[in-house]
Design a protein around this motif. Structure first.
Motif, PDB file in Angstrom:
ATOM      1  N   UNK A 182      -6.907 -40.247  -9.242  1.00 49.58           N
ATOM      2  CA  UNK A 182      -5.675 -39.681  -9.797  1.00 49.58           C
ATOM      3  C   UNK A 182      -4.427 -40.431  -9.327  1.00 49.58           C
ATOM      4  N   UNK A 183      -3.468 -40.532 -10.243  1.00 50.76           N
ATOM      5  CA  UNK A 183      -2.238 -41.246  -9.955  1.00 50.76           C
ATOM      6  C   UNK A 183      -2.263 -42.683 -10.434  1.00 50.76           C
ATOM      7  N   UNK A 184      -3.454 -43.202 -10.746  1.00 49.39           N
ATOM      8  CA  UNK A 184      -3.585 -44.558 -11.275  1.00 49.39           C
ATOM      9  C   UNK A 184      -3.839 -44.501 -12.770  1.00 49.39           C
ATOM     10  N   UNK A 185      -3.394 -45.526 -13.470  1.00 49.63           N
ATOM     11  CA  UNK A 185      -3.606 -45.634 -14.907  1.00 49.63           C
ATOM     12  C   UNK A 185      -4.616 -46.735 -15.175  1.00 49.63           C
ATOM     13  N   UNK A 186      -5.545 -46.457 -16.069  1.00 45.11           N
ATOM     14  CA  UNK A 186      -6.539 -47.439 -16.493  1.00 45.11           C
ATOM     15  C   UNK A 186      -6.440 -47.598 -18.009  1.00 45.11           C
ATOM     16  N   UNK A 187      -7.140 -48.590 -18.537  1.00 48.45           N
ATOM     17  CA  UNK A 187      -7.229 -48.777 -19.980  1.00 48.45           C
ATOM     18  C   UNK A 187      -8.603 -48.249 -20.417  1.00 48.45           C
TER      19      UNK A 187
ATOM     20  N   UNK B  21      -4.785 -41.789 -17.572  1.00 48.32           N
ATOM     21  CA  UNK B  21      -4.835 -41.531 -16.132  1.00 48.32           C
ATOM     22  C   UNK B  21      -6.280 -41.644 -15.679  1.00 48.32           C
ATOM     23  N   UNK B  22      -6.475 -42.315 -14.567  1.00 53.74           N
ATOM     24  CA  UNK B  22      -7.818 -42.477 -14.018  1.00 53.74           C
ATOM     25  C   UNK B  22      -8.211 -41.174 -13.324  1.00 53.74           C
TER      26      UNK B  22
END
Length: 174
Positions: free
Chosen positions: A118-123, A113-114
């Motif tokens: 918040x609410x976004x996914x990152x690598x 989770x970024x």
């Protein structure tokens, strides 16, 4: 990302797991919450073919954020700052010859989770992460590299740029 690249990368990871060479001592970088270390591995014919290189050697830079810290991957997604490693090697053992740019392969990273958005996914790279530098076929020379990344914890992030130098052994470790 091509299937050939993914196979080569997975094979390189397997190579590291099976043929771990002793790395040089871990290096701290000032007050940065991370350390790095280098190792060199030999590549068999199949690994060279999959990686698309004639070189029988690969230098691996291990980037290790401190506990509670992470860095974005090379292809993080979203608005995250990607980890970059630019590497070159002198063409003469003296280190004084012209520089040649080296190809660098990056692992995909792990979904996270970024915390900045918040609410976004990152690598992200959340632990000891290998970055692969394909060495020239002819041994000798000094490797110089510049690592750029964004180091983050649960409540802060800051950019870092680290200058690195490494002289790979002339014969691969295996």
């Amino acid at each position: 990302m091509s299937h050939k690249f993914l196979r080569a990368f997975l094979f390189l990871l397997l190579l590291i797991a099976c043929k771990a060479a002793p790395a040089v001592a871990s290096e701290r970088h000032g007050d940065l919450p991370m350390s790095t270390s280098w190792a060199v591995f030999s590549l068999g014919a199949e690994a060279r073919s999959l990686a698309g290189t004639d070189s029988g050697r690969v230098a691996v830079l291990f980037v290790e954020p401190d506990a509670g810290w992470y860095t974005y991957s090379n292809a993080p997604g979203g608005f995250a700052k990607p980890t970059r490693l630019m590497a070159s090697m002198s063409n003469q053992a003296s280190g004084q010859g012209p520089q040649s740019t080296l190809r660098v392969l990056f692992p995909k990273g792990s979904p996270k989770e970024d915390l900045v958005n918040p609410g976004n996914t990152i690598m992200a790279y959340t632990g000891r992460t290998p970055l692969f530098v394909l060495l020239p076929a002819a041994p000798g020379g000094a490797l110089s590299a510049q690592l750029e990344l964004l180091l983050c914890s649960k409540d802060k992030c800051f950019p870092a740029k680290v200058e690195l130098a490494f002289t790979p052994p002339t014969s691969p470790q295996s």
